[in-house]
Scaffold this motif. Sequence first.
Motif, PDB file in Angstrom:
ATOM      1  N   ASP A 272      41.982  51.957  60.673  1.00 34.08           N
ATOM      2  CA  ASP A 272      41.545  50.705  60.015  1.00 34.08           C
ATOM      3  C   ASP A 272      42.004  50.657  58.561  1.00 34.08           C
ATOM      4  N   LEU A 273      42.127  51.834  57.932  1.00 31.62           N
ATOM      5  CA  LEU A 273      42.596  51.852  56.547  1.00 31.62           C
ATOM      6  C   LEU A 273      44.106  51.566  56.496  1.00 31.62           C
ATOM      7  N   VAL A 274      44.831  52.132  57.446  1.00 32.80           N
ATOM      8  CA  VAL A 274      46.274  51.842  57.523  1.00 32.80           C
ATOM      9  C   VAL A 274      46.457  50.335  57.740  1.00 32.80           C
ATOM     10  N   ALA A 275      45.679  49.766  58.659  1.00 31.44           N
ATOM     11  CA  ALA A 275      45.797  48.329  58.956  1.00 31.44           C
ATOM     12  C   ALA A 275      45.412  47.479  57.749  1.00 31.44           C
ATOM     13  N   ALA A 276      44.464  47.990  56.937  1.00 34.07           N
ATOM     14  CA  ALA A 276      44.046  47.236  55.748  1.00 34.07           C
ATOM     15  C   ALA A 276      45.224  47.012  54.802  1.00 34.07           C
ATOM     16  N   HIS A 277      46.176  47.958  54.790  1.00 30.17           N
ATOM     17  CA  HIS A 277      47.352  47.776  53.929  1.00 30.17           C
ATOM     18  C   HIS A 277      48.243  46.643  54.426  1.00 30.17           C
ATOM     19  N   ARG A 278      48.107  46.296  55.695  1.00 30.30           N
ATOM     20  CA  ARG A 278      48.839  45.148  56.237  1.00 30.30           C
ATOM     21  C   ARG A 278      48.048  43.850  56.018  1.00 30.30           C
ATOM     22  N   ASP A 279      46.714  43.951  56.193  1.00 29.30           N
ATOM     23  CA  ASP A 279      45.888  42.739  56.301  1.00 29.30           C
ATOM     24  C   ASP A 279      45.195  42.309  55.014  1.00 29.30           C
ATOM     25  N   GLN A 280      45.045  43.213  54.053  1.00 31.91           N
ATOM     26  CA  GLN A 280      44.271  42.852  52.857  1.00 31.91           C
ATOM     27  C   GLN A 280      45.208  42.693  51.659  1.00 31.91           C
ATOM     28  N   PRO A 281      45.452  41.445  51.245  1.00 32.72           N
ATOM     29  CA  PRO A 281      46.403  41.224  50.147  1.00 32.72           C
ATOM     30  C   PRO A 281      45.964  41.872  48.832  1.00 32.72           C
ATOM     31  N   ALA A 282      44.660  42.049  48.620  1.00 29.66           N
ATOM     32  CA  ALA A 282      44.211  42.631  47.339  1.00 29.66           C
ATOM     33  C   ALA A 282      44.515  44.128  47.261  1.00 29.66           C
ATOM     34  N   LEU A 283      44.708  44.750  48.413  1.00 26.05           N
ATOM     35  CA  LEU A 283      44.976  46.194  48.433  1.00 26.05           C
ATOM     36  C   LEU A 283      46.435  46.415  48.024  1.00 26.05           C
ATOM     37  N   MET A 284      46.635  47.101  46.925  1.00 21.91           N
ATOM     38  CA  MET A 284      47.982  47.233  46.387  1.00 21.91           C
ATOM     39  C   MET A 284      48.833  48.206  47.207  1.00 21.91           C
ATOM     40  N   PRO A 285      50.138  47.931  47.307  1.00 21.41           N
ATOM     41  CA  PRO A 285      51.023  48.754  48.136  1.00 21.41           C
ATOM     42  C   PRO A 285      51.450  50.048  47.442  1.00 21.41           C
ATOM     43  N   TYR A 286      50.475  50.852  47.093  1.00 25.24           N
ATOM     44  CA  TYR A 286      50.755  52.133  46.439  1.00 25.24           C
ATOM     45  C   TYR A 286      49.710  53.101  46.956  1.00 25.24           C
ATOM     46  N   LEU A 287      50.142  54.249  47.411  1.00 27.25           N
ATOM     47  CA  LEU A 287      49.186  55.175  48.022  1.00 27.25           C
ATOM     48  C   LEU A 287      49.469  56.605  47.565  1.00 27.25           C
ATOM     49  N   HIS A 288      48.439  57.215  46.957  1.00 23.56           N
ATOM     50  CA  HIS A 288      48.558  58.626  46.574  1.00 23.56           C
ATOM     51  C   HIS A 288      48.015  59.459  47.733  1.00 23.56           C
ATOM     52  N   LEU A 289      48.919  60.159  48.403  1.00 23.38           N
ATOM     53  CA  LEU A 289      48.564  60.861  49.637  1.00 23.38           C
ATOM     54  C   LEU A 289      49.118  62.290  49.565  1.00 23.38           C
ATOM     55  N   PRO A 290      48.363  63.184  48.912  1.00 21.74           N
ATOM     56  CA  PRO A 290      48.914  64.525  48.689  1.00 21.74           C
ATOM     57  C   PRO A 290      49.205  65.287  49.977  1.00 21.74           C
ATOM     58  N   VAL A 291      50.402  65.906  50.000  1.00 25.90           N
ATOM     59  CA  VAL A 291      50.780  66.721  51.164  1.00 25.90           C
ATOM     60  C   VAL A 291      50.733  68.210  50.807  1.00 25.90           C
ATOM     61  N   GLN A 292      50.940  68.535  49.556  1.00 25.62           N
ATOM     62  CA  GLN A 292      50.890  69.893  48.982  1.00 25.62           C
ATOM     63  C   GLN A 292      52.102  70.749  49.325  1.00 25.62           C
ATOM     64  N   SER A 293      52.531  70.768  50.597  1.00 19.52           N
ATOM     65  CA  SER A 293      53.678  71.597  50.978  1.00 19.52           C
ATOM     66  C   SER A 293      54.343  70.985  52.210  1.00 19.52           C
ATOM     67  N   GLY A 294      55.625  71.303  52.405  1.00 19.45           N
ATOM     68  CA  GLY A 294      56.332  70.802  53.594  1.00 19.45           C
ATOM     69  C   GLY A 294      56.472  71.862  54.657  1.00 19.45           C
TER      70      GLY A 294
END
Length: 474
Positions: A272-294
């Motif tokens: 639902d949070l992923v979908a919110a980035h499609r459906d909610q115009p107020a949600l800005m298209p920038y996401l801090h999503l730490p991975v730490q290592s590959g």
Amino acid sequence: MSGFDQTHDETCLGSEAGRKRRVHVHSYGCQMNAYDSQRMADLLVPEGYSECTDAQDADLVILNTCHIREHAAEKVFSELGRLRALKERRAATGADLTIVVAGCVAQAEGEEIFRRQKAVDVIIGPQAYHRLPELLRKAGSGHRAADTEFPEEDKFDHLVAPRPARIRARGVGAFVTVQEGCDKFCSFCVVPYTRGAEVSRPVAAIVAEVERLACAGVREVTLLGQNVNAYHGTAERGGTASLAALCARLAKVEGIVRIRYTTSHPNDMTADLVAAHRDQPALMPYLHLPVQSGSDGVLAAMNRKHRRADYLDLVADIRRARNDIALSSDFIVGFPGETEEDFTDTLDLVETIGFASSFSFKYSPRPGTPGAELPHQVADDVKAVRLARLQACLERQRQAFNHATVGRTLDVLFEKKGRHDGQIAGKSPYLQAVQVDAGQELIGEVRPVEIVAAGPNSLFGRLARGAGGGAPPR
Ligand code: SAH
Ligand code: SF4
Ligand code: F3S
């Protein structure tokens, strides 16, 4: 529940013989500490304190500290050394200086701080700072005071709502803590120990706070939590609300045109949070999503509970929902056991994804965390070389991302005066700083801006044709 208490103790701490006392709060570490620092300063206003920007002018100095890496904690003790000298100079003239250590170092080291630095008067943990006036009273009567409890009562219920003028002075963007603490126990990290278990604030309390901010001119809120996307607060009509539901509710608050949130854990990035980035115009298209290592081996040793492939799949899902989303991450190099091959996996992941901006650190063993006890700690010179290689790669990507916006027209929320006269500065949807030649009457508004150039840290643009007047777009 309003979330803020308007009442305060009748005995005023901050005025002595008619003179207003001054408090200086120095914030280290994350944005949640920045939020807490503002709340501590707000708590002291009804106590008669006014805020000042320089410790030299203050009667009370609060260091709101960070314990995340050794360097961060040591900076606090050097600053305390300087404050002790200031306190001694004051004492020689019959004046005083009260020193408070708040935040995560206070939580982690407790009364040990009194032993390391005798000039400290009060030690207060991040969950107890609503008790600050009480502790200052104790200190005023000559007793050092410490509180690093995780109290039963909720600190948010005892905070003081800042007056509109104070909110306005802080600008059009505001942080709002919606979730605190962490149950993830990544093996390198002190946060679960300093901030305690995951707790979410109720939606109604957050809405009340955001409404107050919006009334005073705030247009963008950044929702904060050590694990913000694990948010699960009590909904207004009972039951539980997710972060996506909270964002949808806050987008309805009159005046709020932009919503951001940070920091997210990949495992809590729900559909639902992923979908919110499609459906909610107020949600800005920038996401801090730490991975730490590959590297899967390193991720397992870090107790991250996600693999490299999970992260890549998740990013693909997010990009399907919002293809222009800008991603950022945190990275740690030189975690115990990290080989050259593991590190190359991290570089490879960076190349595969392409980040708009990122933070990267040398692993710092923290006392009491499982990582500190692991064998095969990596030598500091190896960490330094890896960090430099990773940062060169991330910086190249950041510049490429910024240059790719030249020629595009982006909505900019104007926040403040620019670097030069006649300029104002704002943020693009992708959190880039943008400088524009325009009048200050546009501060607080969103306007389309044509990006004409990209410098090392800012974009430069001009108001797009037909961009004058009208209400900010929602
Ligand atoms: N809650 C966030 C991050 C909190 S700390 C998350 O889950 O990602 C911010 C960043 O500091 C972390 O993402 C990590 O990259 C870094 N960090 C934390 N502990 C560290 C340590 N012991 N050494 C080096 N970097 C560390
Ligand atoms: Fe620390 Fe991991 Fe929790 Fe983030 S998720 S705060 S890195 S323990
Ligand atoms: Fe530092 Fe505490 Fe934030 S350790 S990063 S101030 S949660």
